[in-house]
Write a protein that holds these residues in place. Structure first.
Motif, PDB file in Angstrom:
ATOM      1  N   LYS A  64       0.837  -1.212   0.000  1.00 52.81           N
ATOM      2  CA  LYS A  64       0.000   0.000   0.000  1.00 52.81           C
ATOM      3  C   LYS A  64       0.871   1.262   0.000  1.00 52.81           C
ATOM      4  O   LYS A  64       0.524   2.283  -0.577  1.00 52.81           O
ATOM      5  N   SER A  93      -4.077  -5.522   2.915  1.00 53.02           N
ATOM      6  CA  SER A  93      -4.850  -5.249   4.129  1.00 53.02           C
ATOM      7  C   SER A  93      -6.331  -5.428   3.817  1.00 53.02           C
ATOM      8  O   SER A  93      -6.820  -4.949   2.803  1.00 53.02           O
ATOM      9  N   ASN A 144       3.011  11.719  -0.640  1.00 56.20           N
ATOM     10  CA  ASN A 144       3.151  12.607   0.517  1.00 56.20           C
ATOM     11  C   ASN A 144       3.604  11.783   1.708  1.00 56.20           C
ATOM     12  O   ASN A 144       2.808  11.087   2.333  1.00 56.20           O
ATOM     13  N   ALA A 156       0.540   4.258  -2.547  1.00 61.73           N
ATOM     14  CA  ALA A 156       0.486   5.671  -2.121  1.00 61.73           C
ATOM     15  C   ALA A 156       1.453   6.500  -2.960  1.00 61.73           C
ATOM     16  O   ALA A 156       1.222   7.685  -3.198  1.00 61.73           O
TER      17      ALA A 156
HETATM   18  C1  LIG Z   1      -4.319   5.062  -3.366  1.00 62.46           C
HETATM   19  C2  LIG Z   1      -3.700   5.429  -2.046  1.00 62.46           C
HETATM   20  C3  LIG Z   1      -2.893   6.563  -1.956  1.00 62.46           C
HETATM   21  C4  LIG Z   1      -2.359   6.935  -0.728  1.00 62.46           C
HETATM   22  N1  LIG Z   1      -1.556   8.043  -0.670  1.00 62.46           N
HETATM   23  C5  LIG Z   1      -1.039   8.429   0.524  1.00 62.46           C
HETATM   24  C6  LIG Z   1      -0.166   9.541   0.601  1.00 62.46           C
HETATM   25  O1  LIG Z   1       0.254  10.126  -0.411  1.00 62.46           O
HETATM   26  N2  LIG Z   1       0.251   9.934   1.838  1.00 62.46           N
HETATM   27  C7  LIG Z   1      -0.152   9.286   2.979  1.00 62.46           C
HETATM   28  O2  LIG Z   1       0.207   9.721   4.077  1.00 62.46           O
HETATM   29  N3  LIG Z   1      -0.908   8.164   2.907  1.00 62.46           N
HETATM   30  C8  LIG Z   1      -1.359   7.730   1.724  1.00 62.46           C
HETATM   31  N4  LIG Z   1      -2.139   6.608   1.654  1.00 62.46           N
HETATM   32  C9  LIG Z   1      -2.449   5.869   2.908  1.00 62.46           C
HETATM   33  C10 LIG Z   1      -1.279   5.022   3.401  1.00 62.46           C
HETATM   34  O3  LIG Z   1      -0.743   4.257   2.332  1.00 62.46           O
HETATM   35  C11 LIG Z   1      -1.789   4.093   4.528  1.00 62.46           C
HETATM   36  O4  LIG Z   1      -2.363   4.889   5.541  1.00 62.46           O
HETATM   37  C12 LIG Z   1      -0.668   3.266   5.125  1.00 62.46           C
HETATM   38  O5  LIG Z   1      -0.070   2.425   4.150  1.00 62.46           O
HETATM   39  C13 LIG Z   1      -1.179   2.367   6.263  1.00 62.46           C
HETATM   40  O6  LIG Z   1      -0.077   1.742   6.815  1.00 62.46           O
HETATM   41  P1  LIG Z   1      -0.229   0.478   7.760  1.00 62.46           P
HETATM   42  O7  LIG Z   1       1.160   0.043   8.089  1.00 62.46           O
HETATM   43  O8  LIG Z   1      -1.142   0.785   8.878  1.00 62.46           O
HETATM   44  O9  LIG Z   1      -0.965  -0.623   6.881  1.00 62.46           O
HETATM   45  P2  LIG Z   1      -0.665  -1.176   5.400  1.00 62.46           P
HETATM   46  O10 LIG Z   1       0.230  -0.278   4.662  1.00 62.46           O
HETATM   47  O11 LIG Z   1      -1.984  -1.495   4.819  1.00 62.46           O
HETATM   48  O12 LIG Z   1       0.126  -2.505   5.687  1.00 62.46           O
HETATM   49  C14 LIG Z   1      -0.495  -3.619   6.300  1.00 62.46           C
HETATM   50  C15 LIG Z   1       0.276  -4.868   5.926  1.00 62.46           C
HETATM   51  O13 LIG Z   1      -0.265  -5.959   6.655  1.00 62.46           O
HETATM   52  C16 LIG Z   1      -0.316  -7.092   5.799  1.00 62.46           C
HETATM   53  N5  LIG Z   1      -1.333  -8.014   6.298  1.00 62.46           N
HETATM   54  C17 LIG Z   1      -2.670  -7.865   6.269  1.00 62.46           C
HETATM   55  N6  LIG Z   1      -3.266  -8.930   6.836  1.00 62.46           N
HETATM   56  C18 LIG Z   1      -2.275  -9.752   7.226  1.00 62.46           C
HETATM   57  C19 LIG Z   1      -2.256 -11.025   7.894  1.00 62.46           C
HETATM   58  N7  LIG Z   1      -3.387 -11.637   8.222  1.00 62.46           N
HETATM   59  N8  LIG Z   1      -1.057 -11.576   8.201  1.00 62.46           N
HETATM   60  C20 LIG Z   1       0.122 -10.944   7.849  1.00 62.46           C
HETATM   61  N9  LIG Z   1       0.155  -9.775   7.184  1.00 62.46           N
HETATM   62  C21 LIG Z   1      -1.032  -9.175   6.895  1.00 62.46           C
HETATM   63  C22 LIG Z   1      -0.663  -6.496   4.451  1.00 62.46           C
HETATM   64  O14 LIG Z   1      -0.312  -7.386   3.395  1.00 62.46           O
HETATM   65  C23 LIG Z   1       0.155  -5.225   4.460  1.00 62.46           C
HETATM   66  O15 LIG Z   1       1.452  -5.428   3.922  1.00 62.46           O
HETATM   67  C24 LIG Z   1      -2.638   6.162   0.438  1.00 62.46           C
HETATM   68  C25 LIG Z   1      -3.421   5.013   0.334  1.00 62.46           C
HETATM   69  C26 LIG Z   1      -3.938   4.642  -0.894  1.00 62.46           C
HETATM   70  C27 LIG Z   1      -4.771   3.389  -0.988  1.00 62.46           C
END
Ligand SMILES: Cc1cc2nc3c(=O)[nH]c(=O)nc-3n(C[C@H](O)[C@H](O)[C@H](O)COP(=O)(O)OP(=O)(O)OC[C@H]3O[C@@H](n4cnc5c(N)ncnc54)[C@H](O)[C@@H]3O)c2cc1C
Length: 397
Positions: free
Chosen positions: A40, A172, A50, A44
């Motif tokens: 993800k 996710s 950003n 992004a």
């Molecule tokens: C199109 C788009 C554009 C974006 N642009 C921006 C931006 O420019 N700036 C910004 O600040 N944010 C942006 N975001 C948001 C940002 O990417 C997310 O808020 C951030 O990635 C969330 O991080 P996280 O670590 O919480 O979860 P994630 O990045 O979702 O990571 C979670 C991980 O857990 C893994 N996982 C899930 N379930 C399991 C399981 N059961 N067992 C093991 N692993 C698992 C997944 O495969 C994934 O790798 C964007 C999002 C999108 C969709």
């Protein structure tokens, strides 16, 4: 020598930051269900990447949902700390005109992710791909599925950063809600945030105007005003002028069937300024030129006004400043940039440990908080990841 074993589940930015903080002192393992980390994060990076924002202090906290635990994390590790950290691991950033922080020119999202992962590996973090968390055992230890075999992961502490519900193709999804419910943790169903909104256009209008940008507009919704851009889409509206209004619109839609917004298509001109442009000769065919508006906006007006109103340039000018739109619903969770919902904030303590199971901490979008785009989402993930890492460094000193 590391003395404590910490197992993290999820290879997104929140867990990567927590792993970085812990890696100096502890044995750290990341279990990711996919073939790669940070999918993800890479998505992004497809648009404007950003990484954080320039705002600090009260202005930063204001961007987020009102939660003292989240605000504490943001105070402990703020936007400046994110830039400093990125710089330390070799990623230089710059502040764009909108206050958003980007990687320096020619640095691709894959370069940023690679730098982070390389740094972790150098620090001895062990990465286990294709390991999916599936449930907890009777001692509340996580079980993972790898090569069709289920195993309990033994560690002193567990950190979960499995992400929110949007863009499930990046890994996710909502599958983790159930195992947490089963161990008595309250979860809240995901709802879309930073998403498009559904507006009923006629099908002929959609065909003609979907994809038309609406530049320099201001959207008014329930006391809030947001200047920016949006795009007319097949289903309604999308873009940075609408995203920050989504929390308010979402709330209204839980109470009533529709939500109302008005668009000011000329936010930099007062009504008096528009009226002053009207000369005796102005005809509807000159509206685009006189008021500098697109055909799509003219068409919206044509559909909403009576013939008499449309032909009267004064009524038309007035309409341009107050175009009402009815929103029937938000776009689905899967399409949204982020989600709210997930682990209930009341079920974690100030260090984001589950109150019922303090050997488990939660980071990132898995927690129920909200923020607009513009770097605030990643910042929330970095701040919660940092706080959890630092608190565990102290706990297992
Ligand atoms: C199109 C788009 C554009 C974006 N642009 C921006 C931006 O420019 N700036 C910004 O600040 N944010 C942006 N975001 C948001 C940002 O990417 C997310 O808020 C951030 O990635 C969330 O991080 P996280 O670590 O919480 O979860 P994630 O990045 O979702 O990571 C979670 C991980 O857990 C893994 N996982 C899930 N379930 C399991 C399981 N059961 N067992 C093991 N692993 C698992 C997944 O495969 C994934 O790798 C964007 C999002 C999108 C969709």
């Amino acid at each position: 020598m590391p003395t404590t074993k910490v197992a993290l589940f999820g290879g997104g930015p929140a867990c990567l930051m927590a792993a970085y903080q812990l890696s100096e002192r502890h044995e750290v393992h990341i279990f990711e269900k996919g073939k790669r980390l940070g999918r993800k994060f890479l998505v992004a990076g497809n648009g404007g990447f950003n990484l954080t924002n320039e705002v600090e202090g009260t202005a930063l906290l204001k961007a987020y949902s009102d939660d003292s635990k989240l605000h504490n994390a943001l105070n402990q590790f703020s936007t400046g700390n994110t830039r400093q950290w990125l710089s330390e691991i070799g990623i230089e950033t710059f502040i764009g005109s909108s206050g958003r922080v980007f990687p320096k020119k020619d640095v691709k999202p894959t370069d940023v992710l690679k730098k982070i992962v390389d740094t972790l590996e150098k620090k001895g973090v062990q990465i286990h791909l294709n390991h999916a968390f599936i449930s907890f055992d009777t001692a509340f230890k996580p079980r993972v599925l790898f090569n069709e075999t289920e195993t309990t992961i033994e560690a002193d502490h567990y950190i979960f950063g499995l992400g929110g519900g949007s863009w499930p193709k990046t890994g996710s999804n909502s599958a983790w809600l159930e195992p947490f419910n089963e161990i008595g943790v309250k979860t809240i169903p995901f709802r879309a945030s930073n998403c498009g909104v559904n507006v009923e256009w006629g099908s002929d209008f959609k065909e003609k105007y979907a994809g038309t940008p609406l530049k320099n507009i201001a959207i008014h919704a329930y006391g809030q005003i947001l200047k920016g851009e949006a795009v007319l889409t097949e289903y309604g509206l999308e873009g940075n002028a609408i995203y920050p209004l989504v929390p308010t619109i979402r709330k209204v839609l839980t109470e009533q069937n529709t939500a109302e917004i008005t668009i000011d298509f000329k936010p930099n001109s007062s009504l008096e300024m528009l009226q002053a442009k009207i000369t005796g000769a102005i005809k509807p065919k000159n509206y685009a030129f006189t008021f500098k508006i697109t055909k799509a906006v003219q068409e919206i007006a044509k559909r909403a006004l009576t013939k008499e109103q449309y032909l009267n340039p004064h009524t038309f000018a007035n309409y341009l400043k107050n175009v009402p739109m009815t929103i029937s619903s938000l776009r689905p969770v899967a399409e949204a940039i982020s989600t709210v919902g997930g682990i209930n904030m009341d079920d974690v303590d100030v260090q984001f440990r589950l109150i019922k199971h303090p050997h488990i901490s939660i980071v990132g979008e898995m927690l129920d908080w909200d923020a607009p785009t513009g770097g605030f989402l990643l910042q929330g993930c970095f701040s919660t990841g940092y706080l959890v890492g630092e608190c565990l460094n102290k706990q297992y000193n």
